[in-house]
Design a protein around this motif. Structure first.
Motif, PDB file in Angstrom:
ATOM      1  N   GLU A  47       0.825  -1.201   0.000  1.00  0.00           N
ATOM      2  CA  GLU A  47       0.000   0.000   0.000  1.00  0.00           C
ATOM      3  C   GLU A  47       0.865   1.259   0.000  1.00  0.00           C
ATOM      4  N   PRO A  48       0.272   2.412  -0.355  1.00  0.00           N
ATOM      5  CA  PRO A  48       1.042   3.660  -0.406  1.00  0.00           C
ATOM      6  C   PRO A  48       1.442   4.131   0.983  1.00  0.00           C
ATOM      7  N   GLU A  49       2.596   4.688   1.026  1.00  0.00           N
ATOM      8  CA  GLU A  49       3.111   5.214   2.271  1.00  0.00           C
ATOM      9  C   GLU A  49       3.714   6.604   2.007  1.00  0.00           C
ATOM     10  N   ASN A  50       4.012   7.321   3.088  1.00  0.00           N
ATOM     11  CA  ASN A  50       4.645   8.652   3.014  1.00  0.00           C
ATOM     12  C   ASN A  50       3.832   9.611   2.126  1.00  0.00           C
ATOM     13  N   LEU A  51       2.539   9.656   2.405  1.00  0.00           N
ATOM     14  CA  LEU A  51       1.666  10.532   1.612  1.00  0.00           C
ATOM     15  C   LEU A  51       1.974  12.008   1.892  1.00  0.00           C
ATOM     16  N   THR A  52       2.006  12.790   0.839  1.00  0.00           N
ATOM     17  CA  THR A  52       2.213  14.246   0.955  1.00  0.00           C
ATOM     18  C   THR A  52       1.219  14.931   0.023  1.00  0.00           C
ATOM     19  N   LEU A  53       0.380  15.782   0.571  1.00  0.00           N
ATOM     20  CA  LEU A  53      -0.660  16.464  -0.184  1.00  0.00           C
ATOM     21  C   LEU A  53      -0.355  17.974  -0.182  1.00  0.00           C
ATOM     22  N   SER A  54      -0.303  18.551  -1.372  1.00  0.00           N
ATOM     23  CA  SER A  54      -0.035  19.999  -1.509  1.00  0.00           C
ATOM     24  C   SER A  54      -0.984  20.594  -2.537  1.00  0.00           C
ATOM     25  N   SER A  55      -0.987  21.920  -2.603  1.00  0.00           N
ATOM     26  CA  SER A  55      -1.882  22.619  -3.556  1.00  0.00           C
ATOM     27  C   SER A  55      -1.175  23.835  -4.120  1.00  0.00           C
ATOM     28  N   SER A  56      -1.605  24.204  -5.300  1.00  0.00           N
ATOM     29  CA  SER A  56      -1.118  25.411  -5.968  1.00  0.00           C
ATOM     30  C   SER A  56      -2.267  25.976  -6.771  1.00  0.00           C
ATOM     31  N   GLY A  57      -2.763  27.111  -6.346  1.00  0.00           N
ATOM     32  CA  GLY A  57      -3.940  27.657  -6.986  1.00  0.00           C
ATOM     33  C   GLY A  57      -5.122  26.747  -6.765  1.00  0.00           C
ATOM     34  N   GLN A  58      -5.630  26.175  -7.827  1.00  0.00           N
ATOM     35  CA  GLN A  58      -6.737  25.240  -7.741  1.00  0.00           C
ATOM     36  C   GLN A  58      -6.278  23.809  -7.954  1.00  0.00           C
ATOM     37  N   MET A  59      -4.990  23.573  -7.958  1.00  0.00           N
ATOM     38  CA  MET A  59      -4.456  22.238  -8.232  1.00  0.00           C
ATOM     39  C   MET A  59      -4.049  21.570  -6.930  1.00  0.00           C
ATOM     40  N   ILE A  60      -4.460  20.262  -6.814  1.00  0.00           N
ATOM     41  CA  ILE A  60      -4.072  19.422  -5.686  1.00  0.00           C
ATOM     42  C   ILE A  60      -3.046  18.422  -6.179  1.00  0.00           C
ATOM     43  N   MET A  61      -1.934  18.290  -5.474  1.00  0.00           N
ATOM     44  CA  MET A  61      -0.862  17.376  -5.860  1.00  0.00           C
ATOM     45  C   MET A  61      -0.587  16.426  -4.684  1.00  0.00           C
ATOM     46  N   LEU A  62      -0.564  15.118  -4.998  1.00  0.00           N
ATOM     47  CA  LEU A  62      -0.331  14.076  -3.990  1.00  0.00           C
ATOM     48  C   LEU A  62       0.898  13.269  -4.396  1.00  0.00           C
ATOM     49  N   THR A  63       1.808  13.040  -3.484  1.00  0.00           N
ATOM     50  CA  THR A  63       3.000  12.213  -3.729  1.00  0.00           C
ATOM     51  C   THR A  63       3.064  11.109  -2.676  1.00  0.00           C
ATOM     52  N   TRP A  64       3.628   9.912  -3.046  1.00  0.00           N
ATOM     53  CA  TRP A  64       3.750   8.782  -2.142  1.00  0.00           C
ATOM     54  C   TRP A  64       4.816   7.818  -2.624  1.00  0.00           C
ATOM     55  N   THR A  65       5.097   6.814  -1.802  1.00  0.00           N
ATOM     56  CA  THR A  65       6.054   5.750  -2.142  1.00  0.00           C
ATOM     57  C   THR A  65       5.529   4.428  -1.604  1.00  0.00           C
ATOM     58  N   GLU A  66       6.239   3.305  -1.938  1.00  0.00           N
ATOM     59  CA  GLU A  66       5.927   1.994  -1.366  1.00  0.00           C
ATOM     60  C   GLU A  66       7.193   1.502  -0.649  1.00  0.00           C
TER      61      GLU A  66
END
Length: 913
Positions: A47-66
């Protein structure tokens, strides 16, 4: 609980060994479901780990690893499912991310653009993995709690960046208890729609049609809540071109398209060949970017990118820089050697590589308002010699250069070089002549500054008779003038030469032949045309074989004193445009064309025309009069002087109408030489006449005259009265003159003639004549004696010595003039045998001269005068002797020197008693 998922496998063409391998895997799966750690059947542990959620203007960006070791057992595509969650606004599955087996363990990312501003409400993202129908548990990450939760009312997003023509949904968050306006006011934007998305949040969808002016566009949903929106364009640059100036760098330039209008919010960034252009330039339409490159021969692609937050554009140019050399302008310009008609020009190059290039340079030669460009060629060209310059003249020079082969662009113009050429002798003068009366005026055009080549000191005019070789010609020096008047023998042909002199010498002579005053040499051209054109004349004529050295066109006003102007035309041209600053509208000019010959010029043709015809002033017909002929009235005028014509007169029109009548009548003529027009069939009335001249600019010179037509009998009264008055005046004058000078007139015209009175003395004998006494009151005159001579009678004439004889009426040489006072002698006896008796007689009329003698002269006695109406004898009163002869006098009309006949009834003698 033991759970084993059924696995259905189908193998085609697989070996038994493979079948055994899959059976072992199935048994492992079944074994894993029986793990004592509490995992349920079908749950993936990778499963995904190290979730990071950010935004810029109206954009949502999610990053993760396994990082779970179980993920290493994945040998196929691992899929991540993502869902965006918003309160009271469910959103279905938003997206998926596929991870290949070789990517497991690395960082993964996903982005999503929200249709709403993230400030409008809270957003969260769920993610799980899926592999072979096994899924991991959902993991959820929250972002931005939303202004509604933070209880911050307003319009969101604030300071947003938008593209013109797009639609965007703003959200309006109200305070608790505040009501939303169903038709909100949004200034400066297009149409909009609104809807409620939560208790206190409303969505405003707006069509962005206009670019933000100044800074931004304000968006309002209530009077108290608003936001600033930046509306503009993405980059629209175009037309990329690249070149080199020093063969070591490349410089590209392009055209900036429509201005983005949001450069202060999101400036456009440029990259050339991936390297950012530091020099962004200004807001002009042309942008440039320069970078260093290695020397390259051959074509290649030159790529430029332009990007801002609204978009990106990429431009491409393919070129060989060797063929695109844009040279620098020449430096260190200098005029090294300056002469009267040439100069050496030098310059330097700042790029060493130019010395090997084949270069072409243009030299811009400027003097006054004249600009001339000359081209020169050479390898590494650094100097040139300019010839055919004007002596004693100021010049300004600039130079630009380019490569001869593969000409791409000219360099910029160099700095200006100024110099002044040396002086020289003047150019030959332009000479012409004009005849004014019995004088000849020699004219020349004073040299312009570019013709004098120095300061003109004087002009020298030489005149000599044609063919008079060996004789000293006449020389005249003229200072500061352009003409000389000569008194020449007009029966001779003369050759006149004019030169100009300055400090450098004398010009070449200009010669013109003045013809004699014999009939002018004329060779009429077949055609001669004049066309007016914008204050000038366009002339054309037929060629003449006599024009060996060209043509001369001269012009002058037809009235008043004028100084002729002229223009010389080459022999291969038969047209010219003449213009003069002295041309005046409404003035007629005489234009002549001459053929230039080796001798005197030959007149080809002459015409008169106006530069522009103007209206003739009213009152043109100053001597307008009229006279009546029965029922017709002739209106006449004097010939129109050309001085009063500011346009060609093409005819005349006579208008007339009766007094207090609106009906007009006309009669016209198209002959400009006519001086009268006649109005016919007029009535006894008052008339008003108007005469106008017809011209190309309309009817002009209006002049009025009135006439009263009376009955013809009334018209006779005036001339009769005038005649009577004239006759009476003449008679009165004659009478007065005669009265004042009556005495003189009477004496001259009709001198007084008194009647003679004869008194006979009573004492005389009967045989003797009585003395005759004549009394006069005025004066006493001496009367000559009357004698009778016995002479033969021939045909009734008295003959003396064989010749007819008669008494003169007046003394010799005197006719009808008063006699001098004298003592009258005695009258002789008129009988032959009676002695003469002297008596004194007084006569006042000298015309009564009988046969007399004056002084001592004596005549023979003759017959006596007798009483009666004739000189014939009468027996009753006087009886002469038998030998008495009758005295007859004859007419002396044919012989004026003979004596005057005596008629019997001319002098009456008294009867004797």
């Amino acid at each position: 609980m033991k759970t084993c998922w059924p696995v259905h496998l189908t193998f085609e063409g697989k070996t038994d060994h493979m079948m055994i391998t899959w059976l072992l895997l199935v048994s492992l799966v079944c074994k894993s479901t029986q793990d004592g750690n509490g995992q349920e059947n079908g749950v993936l542990q990778c499963e995904p780990e190290n979730l990071t959620l950010s935004s810029s203007g109206q954009m949502i960006m999610l990053t993760w690893t396994e990082n779970d070791p179980s993920c290493s057992a994945v040998h196929d595509v691992l899929v991540y499912e993502l869902v965006v969650l918003k309160p009271d606004f469910p959103i279905p599955l938003t997206g998926e991310v596929s991870v290949m087996p070789d990517q497991i363990g690395s960082s993964h990312s996903w982005s999503w653009m929200s249709p709403f501003a993230l400030e409008c409400f809270s957003h969260s993202v769920r993610i799980r993995s899926r592999y072979n129908k096994q899924t991991s548990p959902w993991k959820q990450e929250h972002i931005h709690p939303g202004m509604e939760n933070l209880k911050k009312p307003g319009v969101y997003p604030k300071d947003g960046l938008f593209e013109v023509g797009s639609n965007f949904t703003f959200c309006c968050i109200l305070q608790a208890g505040e009501s939303f306006n169903s038709t909100p006011s949004i200034k400066g934007l297009g149409s909009s729609e609104s809807r409620q998305i939560s208790n206190q949040t409303y969505a405003l969808t707006v069509h962005l049609t206009e670019v933000s002016k100044n800074t931004c566009t304000n968006v309002y949903c209530t009077l108290n809540h608003g936001a600033c929106a930046y509306i503009g364009y993405p980059p629209q640059d175009k037309d990329l071109q690249c070149e080199t100036q020093d063969l070591q760098s490349v410089e590209c330039y392009w055209t900036v398209g429509r201005h983005s209008a949001v450069s202060f919010k999101s400036p456009t960034v440029y990259h050339l060949l991936g390297r950012q252009c530091r020099d962004r330039g200004d807001r002009s339409e042309i942008r440039r970017c320069k970078i260093e490159v290695e020397k390259h021969s051959g074509e290649r692609n030159w790529t430029l990118t332009a990007e801002n937050k609204l978009g990106k554009v990429e431009l491409l140019d393919r070129a060989d820089l060797i063929k695109r050399v844009h040279m620098f302008a020449p430096k260190a310009m200098m005029a090294s050697t300056i002469n009267a008609r040439n100069v050496t020009l030098e310059w330097e190059w700042t790029v060493q590589h130019y010395s090997t290039l084949n270069i072409r340079c243009q030299v811009n030669i400027s003097h006054g308002e004249t600009h001339t460009i000359r081209e020169y060629f050479g390898v590494g060209l650094k100097f040139t010699i300019l010839n055919n310059l004007i002596p004693y003249w100021n010049y300004n020079l600039t130079v630009r250069c380019a490569t001869t082969h593969h000409l791409w662009k000219w360099s910029d113009w160099s700095t200006t070089v100024n110099f002044h050429t040396r002086g020289d002798v003047p150019d030959a003068l332009d000479v012409w002549w004009q005849a004014v009366g019995d004088k000849i005026i020699i004219l020349w055009k004073m040299p312009l500054a570019n013709q004098s080549h120095g300061i003109i000191k004087d002009y020298r005019v030489t005149c000599e008779k044609s063919g008079s070789r060996g004789k000293e010609p006449q020389h005249t020096t003229v200072y500061n003038n352009d003409s000389l008047t000569l008194s020449l023998d007009r029966n001779e042909e003369y050759i006149v030469t004019v030169t100009a002199r300055n400090e450098n010498g004398t010009s070449s002579p200009s010669t013109i032949t003045i013809p004699s005053c014999s009939p002018e040499r004329t060779e009429r051209a077949n055609g001669f045309w004049i066309v007016r054109s914008g204050g000038s004349f366009n002339l054309s004529w037929s060629p003449s074989p006599a024009a060996s050295c060209g043509y001369i066109v001269d012009w002058c006003p037809t009235v008043g004193h004028c100084k002729v102007e002229w223009l010389k035309v080459a022999s291969n041209q038969t047209s010219a445009r003449i213009f003069s600053k002295n041309f005046t509208d409404g003035v007629r000019y005489l234009i002549s064309v001459y053929a230039c010959t080796q001798g005197a010029p030959v007149l080809l043709n002459r015409l008169e025309d106006y530069v522009r015809e103007t209206r003739i002033k009213d009152g043109l017909f100053k001597s307008l009069k009229w006279k009546r002929q029965n029922s017709d009235v002739e209106v006449y005028w004097d010939h129109i002087n050309q001085r009063e014509q500011s346009a060609f007169i093409q005819g005349y029109v006579l208008y007339w109408s009766e007094k207090d009548s609106n009906e007009n009548f006309t009669v016209s003529t198209v002959n400009p030489e006519d001086t009268s027009l006649t109005a016919t069939n007029l009535h006894i009335s008052n008339y008003k006449f108007k005469v106008v001249a017809q011209t190309a600019v309309g009817e002009c010179g209006t002049t009025y005259i009135t006439a009263t037509l009376n009955p013809l009998t009334d018209n006779m009264v005036k001339p009769v009265l005038i005649s009577l008055v004239v006759v009476f005046g003449v008679l009165s004058l004659i009478t007065i003159l005669c009265y004042k000078h009556w005495t003189c007139i009477k004496q001259k015209v009709y001198p007084p003639v008194p009647e003679p009175v004869l008194k006979w003395p009573t004492s005389l004998d009967a045989n003797k004549c009585h003395p005759l006494h004549v009394d006069h009151e005025a004066e006493v005159l001496d009367v000559s004696e009357v004698h009778y001579n016995s002479v033969p009678v021939v045909e009734g004439y008295v003959i003396e010595d064989g010749k007819p004889h008669a008494s003169t009426q007046t003394p010799g040489g005197y006719y009808n003039q008063p006699l001098k006072k004298s003592t009258p002698p005695l009258l002789t006896s008129l009988t032959t045998d009676t002695p003469a008796s002297s008596f004194r007689s007084v006569f006042s009329n000298p015309s009564y001269n009988l046969l007399m003698q004056t002084g001592e002269q004596q005549y023979s006695p003759g017959p006596c005068l007798q009483e009666g109406t004739s000189l014939e004898g009468s027996s009753s009163e006087y009886q002469p002797q038998s030998d008495t002869q009758t005295l007859n006098f004859f007419d002396t009309t044919n012989e004026p020197e003979s004596f005057m006949p005596c008629v019997s009834n001319y002098v009456l003698l008294p009867k004797s008693t």
